[in-house]
Design a protein around this motif. Sequence first.
Motif, PDB file in Angstrom:
ATOM      1  N   LEU A 105      18.804  -3.838 -58.530  1.00  0.00           N
ATOM      2  CA  LEU A 105      19.430  -5.060 -59.655  1.00  0.00           C
ATOM      3  C   LEU A 105      19.747  -6.053 -59.034  1.00  0.00           C
ATOM      4  O   LEU A 105      19.540  -6.967 -59.851  1.00  0.00           O
ATOM      5  CB  LEU A 105      20.960  -4.679 -59.917  1.00  0.00           C
ATOM      6  N   ARG A 106      19.069  -6.611 -57.722  1.00  0.00           N
ATOM      7  CA  ARG A 106      19.377  -7.854 -57.402  1.00  0.00           C
ATOM      8  C   ARG A 106      19.182  -8.954 -57.694  1.00  0.00           C
ATOM      9  O   ARG A 106      19.125  -9.774 -58.187  1.00  0.00           O
ATOM     10  CB  ARG A 106      19.212  -7.122 -55.384  1.00  0.00           C
ATOM     11  N   HIS A 107      17.233  -8.843 -57.976  1.00  0.00           N
ATOM     12  CA  HIS A 107      16.588  -9.549 -59.012  1.00  0.00           C
ATOM     13  C   HIS A 107      17.130 -10.014 -59.751  1.00  0.00           C
ATOM     14  O   HIS A 107      17.241 -11.055 -61.123  1.00  0.00           O
ATOM     15  CB  HIS A 107      14.657  -8.895 -58.532  1.00  0.00           C
ATOM     16  N   ILE A 108      17.967  -9.066 -61.173  1.00  0.00           N
ATOM     17  CA  ILE A 108      18.776  -9.549 -62.224  1.00  0.00           C
ATOM     18  C   ILE A 108      19.994 -10.354 -61.868  1.00  0.00           C
ATOM     19  O   ILE A 108      20.309 -10.484 -62.156  1.00  0.00           O
ATOM     20  CB  ILE A 108      18.926  -8.181 -62.742  1.00  0.00           C
ATOM     21  N   VAL A 109      20.410  -9.347 -60.925  1.00  0.00           N
ATOM     22  CA  VAL A 109      21.785 -10.566 -60.706  1.00  0.00           C
ATOM     23  C   VAL A 109      21.604 -11.960 -60.564  1.00  0.00           C
ATOM     24  O   VAL A 109      21.531 -12.836 -60.377  1.00  0.00           O
ATOM     25  CB  VAL A 109      22.389  -9.952 -59.376  1.00  0.00           C
ATOM     26  N   ALA A 110      20.474 -12.291 -59.967  1.00  0.00           N
ATOM     27  CA  ALA A 110      19.903 -13.344 -58.991  1.00  0.00           C
ATOM     28  C   ALA A 110      19.293 -14.229 -60.703  1.00  0.00           C
ATOM     29  O   ALA A 110      19.703 -14.900 -60.631  1.00  0.00           O
ATOM     30  CB  ALA A 110      18.468 -13.415 -58.107  1.00  0.00           C
ATOM     31  N   LYS A 111      19.423 -13.822 -61.250  1.00  0.00           N
ATOM     32  CA  LYS A 111      19.058 -13.968 -62.470  1.00  0.00           C
ATOM     33  C   LYS A 111      19.823 -14.559 -63.612  1.00  0.00           C
ATOM     34  O   LYS A 111      19.918 -15.274 -63.562  1.00  0.00           O
ATOM     35  CB  LYS A 111      17.864 -13.344 -63.631  1.00  0.00           C
ATOM     36  N   VAL A 112      20.623 -13.071 -63.312  1.00  0.00           N
ATOM     37  CA  VAL A 112      22.204 -13.791 -64.217  1.00  0.00           C
ATOM     38  C   VAL A 112      22.958 -14.997 -63.242  1.00  0.00           C
ATOM     39  O   VAL A 112      23.547 -16.136 -64.514  1.00  0.00           O
ATOM     40  CB  VAL A 112      23.179 -12.730 -63.517  1.00  0.00           C
ATOM     41  N   ILE A 113      22.938 -14.681 -62.157  1.00  0.00           N
ATOM     42  CA  ILE A 113      23.571 -16.074 -61.466  1.00  0.00           C
ATOM     43  C   ILE A 113      22.851 -17.408 -62.140  1.00  0.00           C
ATOM     44  O   ILE A 113      23.214 -18.412 -62.452  1.00  0.00           O
ATOM     45  CB  ILE A 113      23.822 -15.860 -59.981  1.00  0.00           C
ATOM     46  N   ASP A 114      21.631 -17.589 -62.016  1.00  0.00           N
ATOM     47  CA  ASP A 114      21.035 -18.298 -62.226  1.00  0.00           C
ATOM     48  C   ASP A 114      21.463 -19.143 -64.282  1.00  0.00           C
ATOM     49  O   ASP A 114      21.457 -20.332 -64.711  1.00  0.00           O
ATOM     50  CB  ASP A 114      19.217 -18.097 -62.411  1.00  0.00           C
ATOM     51  N   VAL A 115      21.037 -17.938 -64.540  1.00  0.00           N
ATOM     52  CA  VAL A 115      21.781 -18.653 -65.917  1.00  0.00           C
ATOM     53  C   VAL A 115      22.772 -18.790 -66.252  1.00  0.00           C
ATOM     54  O   VAL A 115      23.314 -19.898 -67.034  1.00  0.00           O
ATOM     55  CB  VAL A 115      21.638 -16.839 -67.426  1.00  0.00           C
ATOM     56  N   LEU A 116      23.531 -18.333 -65.723  1.00  0.00           N
ATOM     57  CA  LEU A 116      24.773 -18.535 -65.292  1.00  0.00           C
ATOM     58  C   LEU A 116      25.234 -20.461 -64.695  1.00  0.00           C
ATOM     59  O   LEU A 116      25.803 -21.212 -65.630  1.00  0.00           O
ATOM     60  CB  LEU A 116      26.232 -18.190 -64.711  1.00  0.00           C
ATOM     61  N   PHE A 142      26.890  -5.502 -78.030  1.00  0.00           N
ATOM     62  CA  PHE A 142      26.196  -6.237 -77.507  1.00  0.00           C
ATOM     63  C   PHE A 142      24.787  -5.654 -78.515  1.00  0.00           C
ATOM     64  O   PHE A 142      24.592  -4.700 -76.985  1.00  0.00           O
ATOM     65  CB  PHE A 142      25.961  -7.196 -76.093  1.00  0.00           C
ATOM     66  N   LYS A 143      24.311  -5.716 -79.212  1.00  0.00           N
ATOM     67  CA  LYS A 143      23.204  -5.257 -79.566  1.00  0.00           C
ATOM     68  C   LYS A 143      21.982  -5.561 -80.119  1.00  0.00           C
ATOM     69  O   LYS A 143      20.982  -5.202 -79.875  1.00  0.00           O
ATOM     70  CB  LYS A 143      23.142  -5.746 -81.734  1.00  0.00           C
ATOM     71  N   ASP A 144      21.897  -7.051 -79.007  1.00  0.00           N
ATOM     72  CA  ASP A 144      20.359  -7.397 -78.628  1.00  0.00           C
ATOM     73  C   ASP A 144      20.017  -6.991 -77.637  1.00  0.00           C
ATOM     74  O   ASP A 144      19.192  -8.222 -77.201  1.00  0.00           O
ATOM     75  CB  ASP A 144      20.929  -9.099 -78.936  1.00  0.00           C
ATOM     76  N   SER A 145      20.307  -6.141 -76.927  1.00  0.00           N
ATOM     77  CA  SER A 145      19.556  -5.606 -75.812  1.00  0.00           C
ATOM     78  C   SER A 145      18.965  -5.949 -75.639  1.00  0.00           C
ATOM     79  O   SER A 145      18.156  -5.538 -76.332  1.00  0.00           O
ATOM     80  CB  SER A 145      19.540  -4.664 -75.018  1.00  0.00           C
ATOM     81  N   LYS A 146      18.003  -6.671 -74.604  1.00  0.00           N
ATOM     82  CA  LYS A 146      16.370  -6.587 -74.436  1.00  0.00           C
ATOM     83  C   LYS A 146      15.842  -5.863 -72.634  1.00  0.00           C
ATOM     84  O   LYS A 146      16.879  -7.173 -71.615  1.00  0.00           O
ATOM     85  CB  LYS A 146      15.835  -8.205 -74.356  1.00  0.00           C
ATOM     86  N   PRO A 147      15.277  -5.465 -72.257  1.00  0.00           N
ATOM     87  CA  PRO A 147      15.274  -4.511 -70.679  1.00  0.00           C
ATOM     88  C   PRO A 147      14.423  -5.668 -70.013  1.00  0.00           C
ATOM     89  O   PRO A 147      14.049  -7.220 -70.134  1.00  0.00           O
ATOM     90  CB  PRO A 147      14.646  -3.228 -71.124  1.00  0.00           C
ATOM     91  N   PHE A 148      15.141  -5.599 -68.796  1.00  0.00           N
ATOM     92  CA  PHE A 148      14.116  -6.696 -67.998  1.00  0.00           C
ATOM     93  C   PHE A 148      12.797  -6.622 -67.883  1.00  0.00           C
ATOM     94  O   PHE A 148      12.851  -5.432 -67.892  1.00  0.00           O
ATOM     95  CB  PHE A 148      15.088  -6.489 -66.681  1.00  0.00           C
ATOM     96  N   GLU A 149      11.678  -7.683 -68.256  1.00  0.00           N
ATOM     97  CA  GLU A 149      10.741  -7.816 -67.887  1.00  0.00           C
ATOM     98  C   GLU A 149      10.117  -7.979 -66.916  1.00  0.00           C
ATOM     99  O   GLU A 149      10.402  -9.338 -66.311  1.00  0.00           O
ATOM    100  CB  GLU A 149       9.857  -7.759 -69.293  1.00  0.00           C
ATOM    101  N   SER A 150       9.119  -7.645 -66.028  1.00  0.00           N
ATOM    102  CA  SER A 150       8.980  -8.223 -64.655  1.00  0.00           C
ATOM    103  C   SER A 150       7.213  -9.012 -65.027  1.00  0.00           C
ATOM    104  O   SER A 150       6.770  -9.147 -66.253  1.00  0.00           O
ATOM    105  CB  SER A 150       8.056  -6.950 -63.579  1.00  0.00           C
ATOM    106  N   GLU A 151       7.011  -9.955 -64.290  1.00  0.00           N
ATOM    107  CA  GLU A 151       5.553 -10.818 -64.991  1.00  0.00           C
ATOM    108  C   GLU A 151       4.478 -10.220 -64.511  1.00  0.00           C
ATOM    109  O   GLU A 151       3.857 -10.668 -65.707  1.00  0.00           O
ATOM    110  CB  GLU A 151       5.727 -11.653 -63.622  1.00  0.00           C
ATOM    111  N   ASP A 209       2.834   0.150 -63.335  1.00  0.00           N
ATOM    112  CA  ASP A 209       3.614  -0.092 -64.225  1.00  0.00           C
ATOM    113  C   ASP A 209       5.253  -0.284 -63.360  1.00  0.00           C
ATOM    114  O   ASP A 209       5.439   0.678 -62.501  1.00  0.00           O
ATOM    115  CB  ASP A 209       3.994   1.521 -65.192  1.00  0.00           C
ATOM    116  N   THR A 210       5.193  -1.165 -63.561  1.00  0.00           N
ATOM    117  CA  THR A 210       6.231  -2.161 -62.834  1.00  0.00           C
ATOM    118  C   THR A 210       7.558  -1.570 -63.096  1.00  0.00           C
ATOM    119  O   THR A 210       9.520  -1.748 -63.010  1.00  0.00           O
ATOM    120  CB  THR A 210       6.344  -3.087 -62.568  1.00  0.00           C
ATOM    121  N   SER A 211       7.109  -0.629 -63.951  1.00  0.00           N
ATOM    122  CA  SER A 211       8.947  -0.484 -64.729  1.00  0.00           C
ATOM    123  C   SER A 211       9.103   1.220 -64.447  1.00  0.00           C
ATOM    124  O   SER A 211      10.637   1.542 -64.276  1.00  0.00           O
ATOM    125  CB  SER A 211       9.354  -0.057 -66.147  1.00  0.00           C
TER     126      SER A 211
END
Length: 399
Positions: free
Chosen positions: A52-63, A127-136, A347-349
Motif C-alpha cells: 500500500l505504500r505507493h498508494i499512501v504516497a499518492k494520497v499524501i501528495d494529493v493532500l 464513496f460510489k466513484d471508487s477507482k482502483p489504483f492503476e500502474s503506469e 500484469d501489474t495487478s
Amino acid sequence: MHQTPKNYIVDTNVLIENPYSILSLRNGNENNIYIPYHVLIELNSLKTNARLRHIVAKVIDVLLENREHIRFIRNDASVSRFTEEVVDNFILREIKDSPEIADPILVTNDRILQLQAGMLDIASEEFKDSKPFESESQLYTGFCDNGAEPLPNSFRWVEGKPVLHSPGGDRAVTWQHTPWNIKPRSVYQNLALELIMDDAIDLVSVQSEAGFGKTYLALAAALYLTLEKRRFEKIYVLKPTIELGAKLGFLPGAIEEKMEPYVRYIMDLVLKLHAQRPANKIFADPEAHAPRYNTKRFEILPLAFIRGMNIENAIVIVDECQNLSRAEVRALLTRMGEGVKCLCLGDTSQVDNPYLSESNNGLNWIVRKFKGFDNYAHIVLKGDRSRGPITDLVLRSKL
C-alpha cells in the motif's frame, strides 16, 4: 439557486481506494472536505505496508497539493491510546466534538463504521466513484490522444483505423498478422503482433489481465521469426519462480525437472502451436510421448541462470515480468547482446512477489523508464474475447 455546501469527512479506506476522491467530493469549490487527525495516523501506519505504500504516497501528495482546500479535524478526541480503542472510535469522536461543522457527512466504504456513525446520529455515505489504483503500465495503453504529440511506436485512431507512429513514418495497420497459423482474436492482439514483428523495435512490453493471450502470442511470433523467417537462432523463455509452496531447490532432478511445475503451461501452449503447425526443430524428439526441448533452439530458464550469460541472436520472452524487481530487470536486460528482441509480458495487478507492489515492479519500471525511446514499444491488450467463456465472464464481471 445557490446550493448549501456539504461537509464531507473522508475515511482512510476511501483515500486508499481512490487518492483523488477528495477532488470528486469537493466538486470544484462546491463542498467542504474534512480529514480527521486519526485518518492521518492510519495513513502513517500504512506507509510501511509493501502493498500500500505507493498508494499512501499518492494520497499524501494529493493532500499536500490541496491542503489549502482541506480542513483537518483535531480536538480533544484526537489524543488516543491504541491499546484501549480502535482508530474508528476516535474518528467518530473527533466528528462529534466538532460542533463548528454543520451537518457533517462521513464518507466511508467501511459498513461497520457507517453503522457506528448512525448510532451517533452522524450521517454517512459510501464513496460510489471508487477507482482502483492503476500502474503506469496500465495507464499508458500504447495509444496517444488525437492532437497530443505521439510517442515513438504508439498508436492513434484515424478514421476508425489504428495508425502506428513509427520513427520511420506513420503507417495504418490494415492487415492481419497470422504467425504460425494463429489468428488474433482482437485488434489489440494484432497490434501487439505488429510491434513484435517490427525489426526496428528491440524491446516490447505487453500488459494485460490473465486470459488475453500474451504468452501464446509471444510464442507464436517467436516460432515464426525463428523457424520460418530465420531472424533469430534461438528462443529463450525466462520466468521468475515465485515460490508459494515447495522451494525450487528442494524439488528433485535437473533444472528442467525443477522448473517443470512452474512452466507446464508453456509446454501446453507450445504443443498447441505445434498442433497448429509442426515446430519439430524446437524438440529433441518431436515424436516422443512427452517431448523434450532441443536446447539449441528453445530453452526455458529461471532468472538466476541468466547471470553472467551473454544472449545473442535470440528472441527472449520474459513472462510475468511484474514479479521481477527493478534491479532484476536491469540485470536481465543488460544480458542482451547483438541481434536480440526481448518481449516483456505481465500484469501489474497480479503481483505475487511479497516484496513488490503494483507500482514498484519490473514491468512498471520498464514502461516508466523506456517510454519515448525509438526502439521500445508498449501495448495493453483488451477486448471481449480471451482464453475462453469462463475467463470472459470473469473479465466482463470484473470479479
